[in-house]
Write an enzyme that holds these catalytic residues in place. Structure first.
Site, PDB file in Angstrom:
ATOM      1  N   ASN A   9       0.912  -1.221   0.020  1.00 20.06           N
ATOM      2  CA  ASN A   9      -0.072   0.028   0.109  1.00 20.06           C
ATOM      3  C   ASN A   9       0.772   1.118  -0.106  1.00 20.06           C
ATOM      4  O   ASN A   9       1.432   1.411   1.043  1.00 20.06           O
ATOM      5  CB  ASN A   9      -0.850  -0.023   1.183  1.00 20.06           C
ATOM      6  CG  ASN A   9      -1.736   1.194   1.265  1.00 20.06           C
ATOM      7  OD1 ASN A   9      -1.987   1.823   0.528  1.00 20.06           O
ATOM      8  ND2 ASN A   9      -2.409   1.562   2.591  1.00 20.06           N
ATOM      9  N   LYS A  11       0.006   4.161  -0.320  1.00 24.37           N
ATOM     10  CA  LYS A  11      -0.450   5.421   0.331  1.00 24.37           C
ATOM     11  C   LYS A  11      -0.159   6.522  -0.516  1.00 24.37           C
ATOM     12  O   LYS A  11      -0.348   6.536  -1.739  1.00 24.37           O
ATOM     13  CB  LYS A  11      -0.070   5.822   1.678  1.00 24.37           C
ATOM     14  CG  LYS A  11      -0.064   4.259   2.640  1.00 24.37           C
ATOM     15  CD  LYS A  11       0.115   4.581   4.056  1.00 24.37           C
ATOM     16  CE  LYS A  11      -0.143   3.025   4.608  1.00 24.37           C
ATOM     17  NZ  LYS A  11      -0.043   3.331   6.300  1.00 24.37           N
ATOM     18  N   HIS A  96      -9.569   1.394   4.658  1.00 24.11           N
ATOM     19  CA  HIS A  96      -8.359   1.498   5.521  1.00 24.11           C
ATOM     20  C   HIS A  96      -8.258   2.599   6.723  1.00 24.11           C
ATOM     21  O   HIS A  96      -9.300   3.383   6.530  1.00 24.11           O
ATOM     22  CB  HIS A  96      -7.287   2.158   4.656  1.00 24.11           C
ATOM     23  CG  HIS A  96      -5.727   1.982   5.121  1.00 24.11           C
ATOM     24  ND1 HIS A  96      -5.319   2.872   6.014  1.00 24.11           N
ATOM     25  CD2 HIS A  96      -4.912   1.147   5.057  1.00 24.11           C
ATOM     26  CE1 HIS A  96      -4.221   2.437   6.505  1.00 24.11           C
ATOM     27  NE2 HIS A  96      -3.722   1.439   5.862  1.00 24.11           N
ATOM     28  N   GLU A  98      -6.822   4.509   8.017  1.00 22.19           N
ATOM     29  CA  GLU A  98      -6.256   6.149   7.521  1.00 22.19           C
ATOM     30  C   GLU A  98      -7.964   6.908   6.767  1.00 22.19           C
ATOM     31  O   GLU A  98      -7.758   8.075   7.100  1.00 22.19           O
ATOM     32  CB  GLU A  98      -5.175   6.388   6.807  1.00 22.19           C
ATOM     33  CG  GLU A  98      -3.955   6.110   7.407  1.00 22.19           C
ATOM     34  CD  GLU A  98      -2.672   5.450   6.781  1.00 22.19           C
ATOM     35  OE1 GLU A  98      -2.668   5.669   5.719  1.00 22.19           O
ATOM     36  OE2 GLU A  98      -2.014   4.846   7.418  1.00 22.19           O
ATOM     37  N   GLU A 165      -5.410  -4.979  10.397  1.00 19.72           N
ATOM     38  CA  GLU A 165      -4.218  -4.126  10.832  1.00 19.72           C
ATOM     39  C   GLU A 165      -4.531  -3.172  12.292  1.00 19.72           C
ATOM     40  O   GLU A 165      -5.463  -2.081  12.035  1.00 19.72           O
ATOM     41  CB  GLU A 165      -4.453  -2.755   9.573  1.00 19.72           C
ATOM     42  CG  GLU A 165      -4.140  -3.422   8.195  1.00 19.72           C
ATOM     43  CD  GLU A 165      -3.363  -2.360   7.420  1.00 19.72           C
ATOM     44  OE1 GLU A 165      -2.428  -2.749   6.741  1.00 19.72           O
ATOM     45  OE2 GLU A 165      -4.109  -1.209   7.269  1.00 19.72           O
ATOM     46  N   GLY A 171       2.723   2.135  10.852  1.00 20.71           N
ATOM     47  CA  GLY A 171       3.924   3.008  10.651  1.00 20.71           C
ATOM     48  C   GLY A 171       4.632   3.671  11.904  1.00 20.71           C
ATOM     49  O   GLY A 171       5.226   4.347  12.072  1.00 20.71           O
ATOM     50  N   SER A 204       3.499  -2.397  10.337  1.00 19.49           N
ATOM     51  CA  SER A 204       5.058  -2.568  10.437  1.00 19.49           C
ATOM     52  C   SER A 204       5.482  -3.926   9.988  1.00 19.49           C
ATOM     53  O   SER A 204       6.416  -4.377  10.563  1.00 19.49           O
ATOM     54  CB  SER A 204       5.405  -2.236  11.942  1.00 19.49           C
ATOM     55  OG  SER A 204       4.994  -0.896  12.359  1.00 19.49           O
TER      56      SER A 204
END
Ligand code: 13P
Length: 241
Positions: A9, A11, A96, A98, A165, A171, A204
């Site tokens: 991904n 992003k 996702h 985010e 996730e 991250g 991660s």
């Protein structure tokens, strides 16, 4: 049989030129990649056409990071399913964290996007996961079960990938222990009507931990953010042992 799906991904990283430069370093490292796994690049919309033109004959599949539920209309800034399938996109990330956190994505809109993606022949990757605070207060299972129930209403489980996730692992370098990721993914599977849905772990994932993650019996792939941006690092991940 559950398919193994390793997806990057990207992003909001990589211009078109940078995406093509990535391919030059990445594709030559796939000559020995076993055929038991699907390799996916979920790139920004602006890089998809060029990537598509340069992936012919390779085993890499193309993915997008979002899709709208209507086939066309006055929806400024959105992308319709047919705009993706037309250029050879096969996968799309939906829900996702985010997007849920920063762009007002709800379980209801996630559900609409999943159904529209499937109807257009796209294979959605549904993301679910808990925050650190939810985990610390013992709500992990309840949060994820609630997401699954709402997101998967009337969704075809034959054409679906799920990514677990944990938001606190995204991250941060703070990977979820592989045994714990395996446990949660087993719980996710217990709520599905199709036990053969491929369920990825994301958060991660790195060259240093991919072998251990993929050794877990319930984990059928990975959704990789930061470590998918460099050809060598993502190649090591897709060539996990
Ligand atoms: P990182 O691999 O950078 O933690 O990101 C995970 C992720 O959000 C993939 O969708």
């Amino acid at each position: 049989m559950r398919k193994i799906v390793i997806a990057g991904n990207w992003k909001m990283y990589k211009t078109q030129a940078e995406a093509l430069e990535f391919l030059q370093g990445f594709l030559p490292q796939l000559t020995e990649t076993p055929e038991d796994r699907e390799v996916v690049l979920c790139a920004p919309f602006t890089a998809l056409v060029s990537l598509s033109q340069n992936l012919h004959g390779s085993l890499v599949r193309l993915g997008a990071q979002n899709v709208h539920w209507e086939s066309a209309g006055a929806y400024t800034g959105e992308i319709a399913p047919s705009m993706l399938t037309e250029i050879g996109v096969r996968y799309v990330i939906v829900g996702h964290s985010e997007r849920r956190q920063y762009f007002g994505e709800t379980d209801e809109t996630v559900n609409l996007r999943l159904k529209a993606a499937q109807a257009a022949g796209l294979l959605p990757i549904l993301c679910v996961g808990e925050t650190k605070q939810q985990r610390d207060s013992g709500e992990t299972e309840a949060i994820i079960f609630n997401q699954l129930e709402k997101d998967l209403k009337a969704v075809d489980q034959q054409n679906l990938v799920i990514a677990y996730e944990p938001i606190w692992a995204i991250g941060t370098g703070d990977t979820c222990e592989s045994v714990e990721a395996n446990r949660v993914i087993g719980l996710i599977r217990s709520r599905l009507t199709n036990p053969n849905v491929s369920i990825q772990y994301g958060g991660s994932v790195k060259p240093e931990n991919i072998d251990e993650i993929m050794a877990q019996p319930e984990i059928n792939g990975a959704l990789v953010g930061g470590a998918s941006l460099q050809p060598d690092s993502f190649a090591r991940i897709v060539n996990f042992k």
